[in-house]
Design an enzyme around this catalytic site. Structure first.
Site, PDB file in Angstrom:
ATOM      1  N   ARG A 254      58.070  46.070  -2.589  1.00  0.00           N
ATOM      2  CA  ARG A 254      56.684  46.033  -3.293  1.00  0.00           C
ATOM      3  C   ARG A 254      56.160  47.875  -3.280  1.00  0.00           C
ATOM      4  O   ARG A 254      55.618  48.113  -3.634  1.00  0.00           O
ATOM      5  CB  ARG A 254      55.352  45.288  -3.086  1.00  0.00           C
ATOM      6  CG  ARG A 254      55.844  43.727  -3.741  1.00  0.00           C
ATOM      7  CD  ARG A 254      55.454  43.251  -4.340  1.00  0.00           C
ATOM      8  NE  ARG A 254      55.372  41.735  -4.669  1.00  0.00           N
ATOM      9  CZ  ARG A 254      55.046  40.545  -3.462  1.00  0.00           C
ATOM     10  NH1 ARG A 254      54.126  41.449  -2.691  1.00  0.00           N
ATOM     11  NH2 ARG A 254      55.619  39.523  -3.989  1.00  0.00           N
TER      12      ARG A 254
ATOM     13  N   LYS B 107      60.474  58.003 -14.581  1.00  0.00           N
ATOM     14  CA  LYS B 107      61.239  56.827 -14.450  1.00  0.00           C
ATOM     15  C   LYS B 107      61.931  57.112 -13.016  1.00  0.00           C
ATOM     16  O   LYS B 107      62.643  57.940 -12.936  1.00  0.00           O
ATOM     17  CB  LYS B 107      61.811  57.508 -15.161  1.00  0.00           C
ATOM     18  CG  LYS B 107      61.425  57.606 -16.993  1.00  0.00           C
ATOM     19  CD  LYS B 107      61.850  57.195 -18.013  1.00  0.00           C
ATOM     20  CE  LYS B 107      61.360  56.929 -19.412  1.00  0.00           C
ATOM     21  NZ  LYS B 107      62.071  57.195 -20.676  1.00  0.00           N
TER      22      LYS B 107
ATOM     23  N   GLU C 260      67.099  70.562 -21.730  1.00  0.00           N
ATOM     24  CA  GLU C 260      66.211  69.807 -21.428  1.00  0.00           C
ATOM     25  C   GLU C 260      64.619  71.168 -22.108  1.00  0.00           C
ATOM     26  O   GLU C 260      64.253  70.315 -22.617  1.00  0.00           O
ATOM     27  CB  GLU C 260      65.591  68.886 -20.307  1.00  0.00           C
ATOM     28  CG  GLU C 260      66.999  67.539 -20.120  1.00  0.00           C
ATOM     29  CD  GLU C 260      66.339  66.531 -20.957  1.00  0.00           C
ATOM     30  OE1 GLU C 260      65.636  66.181 -21.608  1.00  0.00           O
ATOM     31  OE2 GLU C 260      67.597  65.164 -20.693  1.00  0.00           O
TER      32      GLU C 260
ATOM     33  N   LYS D 206      56.480  68.339 -20.308  1.00  0.00           N
ATOM     34  CA  LYS D 206      56.593  67.130 -19.593  1.00  0.00           C
ATOM     35  C   LYS D 206      55.310  66.748 -19.134  1.00  0.00           C
ATOM     36  O   LYS D 206      54.970  65.504 -19.320  1.00  0.00           O
ATOM     37  CB  LYS D 206      58.433  66.893 -18.808  1.00  0.00           C
ATOM     38  CG  LYS D 206      57.972  65.611 -17.842  1.00  0.00           C
ATOM     39  CD  LYS D 206      59.646  65.119 -18.149  1.00  0.00           C
ATOM     40  CE  LYS D 206      59.379  63.642 -18.166  1.00  0.00           C
ATOM     41  NZ  LYS D 206      60.285  63.155 -17.218  1.00  0.00           N
TER      42      LYS D 206
ATOM     43  N   GLU E 109      55.216  54.425 -21.380  1.00  0.00           N
ATOM     44  CA  GLU E 109      56.069  54.853 -22.467  1.00  0.00           C
ATOM     45  C   GLU E 109      56.173  54.197 -23.800  1.00  0.00           C
ATOM     46  O   GLU E 109      56.906  53.497 -24.260  1.00  0.00           O
ATOM     47  CB  GLU E 109      57.521  55.444 -22.596  1.00  0.00           C
ATOM     48  CG  GLU E 109      58.408  55.875 -23.916  1.00  0.00           C
ATOM     49  CD  GLU E 109      60.100  55.990 -23.368  1.00  0.00           C
ATOM     50  OE1 GLU E 109      60.498  56.735 -22.135  1.00  0.00           O
ATOM     51  OE2 GLU E 109      60.711  55.244 -23.940  1.00  0.00           O
TER      52      GLU E 109
ATOM     53  N   ARG F 115      55.258  59.439 -25.279  1.00  0.00           N
ATOM     54  CA  ARG F 115      56.145  60.199 -23.951  1.00  0.00           C
ATOM     55  C   ARG F 115      57.359  59.450 -24.637  1.00  0.00           C
ATOM     56  O   ARG F 115      58.853  60.460 -24.093  1.00  0.00           O
ATOM     57  CB  ARG F 115      56.250  58.906 -23.328  1.00  0.00           C
ATOM     58  CG  ARG F 115      57.583  59.327 -21.571  1.00  0.00           C
ATOM     59  CD  ARG F 115      57.065  58.877 -20.512  1.00  0.00           C
ATOM     60  NE  ARG F 115      58.245  59.688 -19.402  1.00  0.00           N
ATOM     61  CZ  ARG F 115      58.146  59.303 -18.434  1.00  0.00           C
ATOM     62  NH1 ARG F 115      57.415  58.362 -17.945  1.00  0.00           N
ATOM     63  NH2 ARG F 115      58.478  59.264 -17.722  1.00  0.00           N
TER      64      ARG F 115
ATOM     65  N   ASN G 224      62.172  62.242 -25.944  1.00  0.00           N
ATOM     66  CA  ASN G 224      63.446  61.413 -26.543  1.00  0.00           C
ATOM     67  C   ASN G 224      64.224  61.788 -27.435  1.00  0.00           C
ATOM     68  O   ASN G 224      65.237  61.650 -28.047  1.00  0.00           O
ATOM     69  CB  ASN G 224      63.146  59.607 -26.548  1.00  0.00           C
ATOM     70  CG  ASN G 224      62.941  59.367 -25.206  1.00  0.00           C
ATOM     71  OD1 ASN G 224      63.107  59.119 -24.029  1.00  0.00           O
ATOM     72  ND2 ASN G 224      62.334  57.986 -25.556  1.00  0.00           N
TER      73      ASN G 224
ATOM     74  N   HIS H 180      68.327  62.651 -27.984  1.00  0.00           N
ATOM     75  CA  HIS H 180      68.598  61.205 -26.774  1.00  0.00           C
ATOM     76  C   HIS H 180      69.832  59.836 -27.422  1.00  0.00           C
ATOM     77  O   HIS H 180      69.715  59.480 -26.385  1.00  0.00           O
ATOM     78  CB  HIS H 180      67.541  61.267 -25.635  1.00  0.00           C
ATOM     79  CG  HIS H 180      67.717  62.528 -24.273  1.00  0.00           C
ATOM     80  ND1 HIS H 180      66.536  63.182 -24.760  1.00  0.00           N
ATOM     81  CD2 HIS H 180      68.000  61.719 -23.333  1.00  0.00           C
ATOM     82  CE1 HIS H 180      66.751  64.399 -24.203  1.00  0.00           C
ATOM     83  NE2 HIS H 180      67.111  63.524 -22.713  1.00  0.00           N
TER      84      HIS H 180
ATOM     85  N   HIS I  23      72.644  60.034 -25.326  1.00  0.00           N
ATOM     86  CA  HIS I  23      73.418  59.240 -24.330  1.00  0.00           C
ATOM     87  C   HIS I  23      74.173  58.155 -24.760  1.00  0.00           C
ATOM     88  O   HIS I  23      74.740  58.206 -24.552  1.00  0.00           O
ATOM     89  CB  HIS I  23      71.614  57.314 -24.570  1.00  0.00           C
ATOM     90  CG  HIS I  23      71.090  58.297 -23.512  1.00  0.00           C
ATOM     91  ND1 HIS I  23      69.462  57.488 -23.441  1.00  0.00           N
ATOM     92  CD2 HIS I  23      70.748  58.949 -22.408  1.00  0.00           C
ATOM     93  CE1 HIS I  23      68.893  57.975 -22.253  1.00  0.00           C
ATOM     94  NE2 HIS I  23      69.612  59.135 -21.543  1.00  0.00           N
TER      95      HIS I  23
ATOM     96  N   HIS J 223      74.770  65.480 -18.921  1.00  0.00           N
ATOM     97  CA  HIS J 223      73.750  64.820 -19.521  1.00  0.00           C
ATOM     98  C   HIS J 223      73.809  65.586 -20.682  1.00  0.00           C
ATOM     99  O   HIS J 223      73.091  65.426 -22.061  1.00  0.00           O
ATOM    100  CB  HIS J 223      73.309  64.608 -18.640  1.00  0.00           C
ATOM    101  CG  HIS J 223      71.585  63.672 -19.878  1.00  0.00           C
ATOM    102  ND1 HIS J 223      71.309  62.763 -19.807  1.00  0.00           N
ATOM    103  CD2 HIS J 223      69.644  64.708 -18.826  1.00  0.00           C
ATOM    104  CE1 HIS J 223      70.378  62.501 -20.613  1.00  0.00           C
ATOM    105  NE2 HIS J 223      69.198  63.538 -20.357  1.00  0.00           N
TER     106      HIS J 223
HETATM  107  N1  GLY Z   1      63.713  62.300 -19.129  1.00  0.00           N
HETATM  108  C1  GLY Z   1      62.509  61.453 -19.560  1.00  0.00           C
HETATM  109  C2  GLY Z   1      61.693  60.906 -20.083  1.00  0.00           C
HETATM  110  O1  GLY Z   1      61.002  60.921 -18.761  1.00  0.00           O
HETATM  111  O2  GLY Z   1      60.995  59.997 -20.493  1.00  0.00           O
END
Ligand code: GLY
Length: 353
Positions: free
Chosen positions: A113, A135, A177, A217, A227, A231, A235, A238, A242, A257
């Protein structure tokens, strides 16, 4: 003496050994684990090994590459942690690119956990994006980062000399980025990034630009770590990016990427013009900058059906609509902008006429 720069848990580290000694002081050596990817192990380990007497059996080297960002490698980490007696008071240190910090972070925060983890990103992409913000995750059923959780790292250490080990493609991938950070939040950063000479890089200026991008960021993530709202600003580029990345991978011609995001930013700038009033001059500015750095968008952007197919699987969607973050001007964005199929087809056509 503390000379390092910090933004919250993110530190610009000139001496990793010294910083790791300090940041791991609360953990006994046999409770410290290190996870590398094999290419990082070869090129970067001398800068991180030896900060404390971490037992050799606590060091794990994984296979690199997006194809290996899978559950088998997570199981390998869990097995390793289990056999070596890791417990809730252990610490995992992830050293590598975004694939490794995502996967190592996921393995750490799901084992018993959740163990604390430190990320030491070795690529520009991981420095300015993947390693910060919590993330973590792996790919599943051909979908990027389909399985994962958000959990903040204990620390992130940014060590600029690692960038010297990277080729131009890798640097450009991370640079996209940074461009995105300027586009969504800071016009001045965008202008400085455009003017920066990537062929003859001034490391001091690059460091400043990286630090500014990380600052953006961090500000966004600290406001909305899960998010739920702002947040999503991160994106921009993206949704299309993506899809393009997934399609390229599926076709056996992987696209880095950042390149996919860069081309996605052209399409989403055109959509921003349609839906949020981004000026035609700004669209041209974004298009020209991306093409100068990344070349022409790939031919797959002409085929909207496969891309729309991937977009429908996007985690960012809600209620079957395809969701975008768009710009109203350079340095300012709007989240939760839905695009319908016809609009998306049209802007894809305009991206790669
Ligand atoms: N890569 C975008 C974020 O971390 O929200």
């Amino acid at each position: 003496m503390q000379t390092a720069k910090n933004i919250g848990e993110v530190r610009l580290s000139t001496d990793l050994i010294l910083d790791l000694k300090e940041l791991t002081a609360g953990f006994p050596e046999h409770k410290i684990f290190m996870v590398f990817e094999s290419n990082t192990w070869a090129s970067c380990r001398t800068r991180v090994i030896g900060f404390r007497n971490v037992p050799e059996e606590n060091i794990l080297v994984l296979k690199p590459g997006e194809d290996n960002k899978n559950i088998s490698q997570v199981i390998e980490v869990w097995e390793h942690l289990g056999k070596a007696g890791a417990d809730r008071h252990s610490l995992v240190i992830n050293v590598g690119g975004g694939m490794l910090t995502d996967l190592g972070g996921f393995a750490a925060c799901t084992f018993k956990r959740g163990l604390a983890f430190i990320n030491i990103p070795t690529t520009l992409l991981a420095m300015v994006d993947a390693s910060t913000g919590g993330k973590t995750g792996i790919n599943f059923r051909g979908l990027k980062n389909e399985i994962g959780v958000i959990r903040q790292p204990k620390n992130v250490l940014i060590h600029m000399p690692f960038l010297r080990t990277l080729d131009r493609e890798n640097l450009l991938s991370g640079y996209a980025e940074m461009l995105k950070a300027g586009l969504i939040a800071d016009r001045q950063l965008w202008d400085r990034l455009k003017a920066f000479d990537m062929t003859d890089m001034d490391e001091e200026i690059l460091e400043e630009l990286i630090w500014q991008s990380i600052g953006i960021k961090k500000r966004v993530v600290d406001e909305d770590p899960e998010e739920r709202g702002i947040r999503k600003a991160l994106n921009f580029g993206h949704t299309i990016g993506h899809a393009l990345e997934s399609e390229a991978l599926h076709a056996g011609q992987p696209l880095p990427h950042g390149f996919a995001v860069a081309f996605g930013m052209i399409t989403e700038a055109i959509l921003s013009n349609r839906k949020c009033g981004l000026s035609p001059e700004s669209v041209s500015d974004i298009r020209e900058t991306v093409i100068r750095l990344y070349g022409e968008p790939p031919v797959t952007m002409k085929e909207s059906d496969p891309l729309l197919g991937w977009m429908r699987f996007d985690k960012k969607n809600r209620d079957n609509t395809i969701n975008f973050t768009l710009l109203d001007e350079i340095g300012s964005c709007r989240i939760n902008q839905a695009g319908d199929d016809e609009e998306i087809r049209e802007v894809l056509r305009l991206t790669k006429p």
